[in-house]
Design a protein around this motif. Structure first.
Motif, short mmCIF file in Angstrom:
data_model
loop_
_atom_site.label_atom_id
_atom_site.label_comp_id
_atom_site.label_asym_id
_atom_site.label_seq_id
_atom_site.Cartn_x
_atom_site.Cartn_y
_atom_site.Cartn_z
N ILE A 113 36.06 -39.21 13.03
CA ILE A 113 35.05 -38.90 14.04
C ILE A 113 33.65 -39.12 13.47
CG2 ILE A 113 34.06 -37.05 15.44
CD1 ILE A 113 36.90 -35.88 15.66
N GLY A 114 33.43 -38.71 12.22
CA GLY A 114 32.13 -38.86 11.59
C GLY A 114 31.74 -40.32 11.46
N GLY A 117 31.04 -41.70 15.01
CA GLY A 117 29.78 -41.18 15.54
C GLY A 117 28.58 -41.81 14.86
N ALA A 120 28.17 -45.33 16.11
CA ALA A 120 27.71 -45.35 17.50
C ALA A 120 26.22 -45.02 17.59
CB ALA A 120 28.52 -44.35 18.33
N VAL A 121 25.76 -44.01 16.86
CA VAL A 121 24.35 -43.60 16.92
C VAL A 121 23.44 -44.68 16.34
CG1 VAL A 121 22.67 -41.95 16.02
CG2 VAL A 121 24.85 -41.13 16.94
N GLY A 198 32.90 -47.85 17.10
CA GLY A 198 31.68 -47.07 17.25
C GLY A 198 30.48 -47.95 17.58
N GLY A 202 28.32 -47.67 21.05
CA GLY A 202 26.90 -47.36 20.93
C GLY A 202 26.02 -48.44 21.52
#
Length: 316
Positions: A113-114, A117, A120-121, A198, A202
């Motif tokens: 998940i990290g 994320g 994506a960011v 990701g 994003g």
């Protein structure tokens, strides 16, 4: 062969099998002890052999019919019981085993998940600020459709739902299995899979946000994404488990670590397949439907995600 002598010698076994079958048919296979179950299986094999011999030796139609009926009853109880035990094991796995293995793998899931994320960011920020980066990731036709015509591509699914749904399921399963298999590359391919997914999400998020289409886009993503993304995270966690066995076997020999962590990874894979199938059906039939208001899609997505989190946190 002396038929009467043979029948007299074998008849006791037939009666014993008939007695056990009567008990099973009335009270179920669970009413037998472990020793009686072994006896039942042994007697079934001997009766099957007796039936074959009776047919070749022409001992009489009545004996053949009786042995045939006895063998059929035994086969039905033994293999029906075996199938029932298998279904019980599957049911127990999905009820308790899958949540338990998810809980044991939470560190690897958190890493997945990290990474997702972070990718994506960072990609959202780059795509929002730099059109060149956006063009590198997203096809030009898609950018033109969103910017110039103010349309999402999701409408193309409407009208071909069955085909789209099956294609989506196959693609999601392929991506997930690639993430798992990537563990044998010491996790490099697994890391690539989670990062690229990701980056794609994003970047697309930045594109629709810049063109005031974020609300309908995320309404499309939420219903199926609430199952699809967790399934991908679990697949990536499975890949990291295999990579851990290769890179950091710890106190185990590497082959023993692969068996240990590979079994845990296999349980994760076994669990995510239904999630991907359900997510594919939702993405094909529900998410793109113009008949379902966007707020309802958000509510369904949130409800599925909350339900999934609750299920994963169950303890026996």
């Amino acid at each position: 062969m002396n038929i009467q002598r043979w029948i007299a010698r074998r008849e006791q076994s037939w009666k014993q099998l008939d007695t056990l079958l009567n008990q099973v048919e009335k009270r179920g296979l669970k009413s037998l002890s472990a020793g009686e179950i072994q006896t039942l299986a042994s007697l079934y094999r001997s009766v099957a052999a007796d039936l074959a011999r009776a047919r070749t030796q022409q001992v009489g139609d009545l004996v053949v019919r009786n042995l045939q009926a006895l063998a059929t009853r035994a086969y039905s109880q033994i293999y029906q019981g075996s199938r029932q035990q298998e279904w019980n094991a599957v049911r127990e796995f999905y009820r308790w085993g899958f949540p338990a293995v998810v809980q044991r793998s939470r560190g690897y899931i958190a890493l997945a998940i990290g990474l997702f994320g972070l990718a994506a960011v960072v990609s959202w920020w780059l795509a929002w600020r730099d059109p060149t980066f956006l063009a590198l990731v997203v096809p030009s036709e898609l950018i033109s459709q969103v910017r110039d015509r103010q349309e999402l591509w999701t409408g193309s699914i409407v009208g071909i739902e069955p085909f789209a749904s099956s294609s989506i399921m196959i693609n999601n399963i392929r991506v997930s299995f690639m993430a798992v298999a990537g563990g044998i590359t010491a996790g490099l391919l697994t890391t690539y899979v989670v990062l690229i997914n990701g980056v794609l999400l994003g970047t697309i998020g930045a594109l629709v946000g810049q063109n005031n289409l974020a609300f309908p886009f995320w309404a499309f993503v939420f219903p199926h994404g609430s199952l699809e993304l967790p399934a991908i995270f679990l697949a990536v966690a499975a890949g990291f488990l295999i990579a851990r066995a290769i890179l950091f076997p710890g106190q185990y020999r590497r082959v023993d670590a692969l068996k240990l962590y590979g079994q845990q990874a296999a349980q994760l894979v076994f669990g995510i397949v239904p999630l991907l199938v359900i997510a594919g059906a939702i993405e094909g039939f529900f998410s793109p439907s113009p008949l379902v208001p966007n707020p309802i899609k958000y509510l369904v997505g949130i409800g599925l995600l909350v339900g999934l989190i609750y299920y994963f946190n169950q303890r026996k």
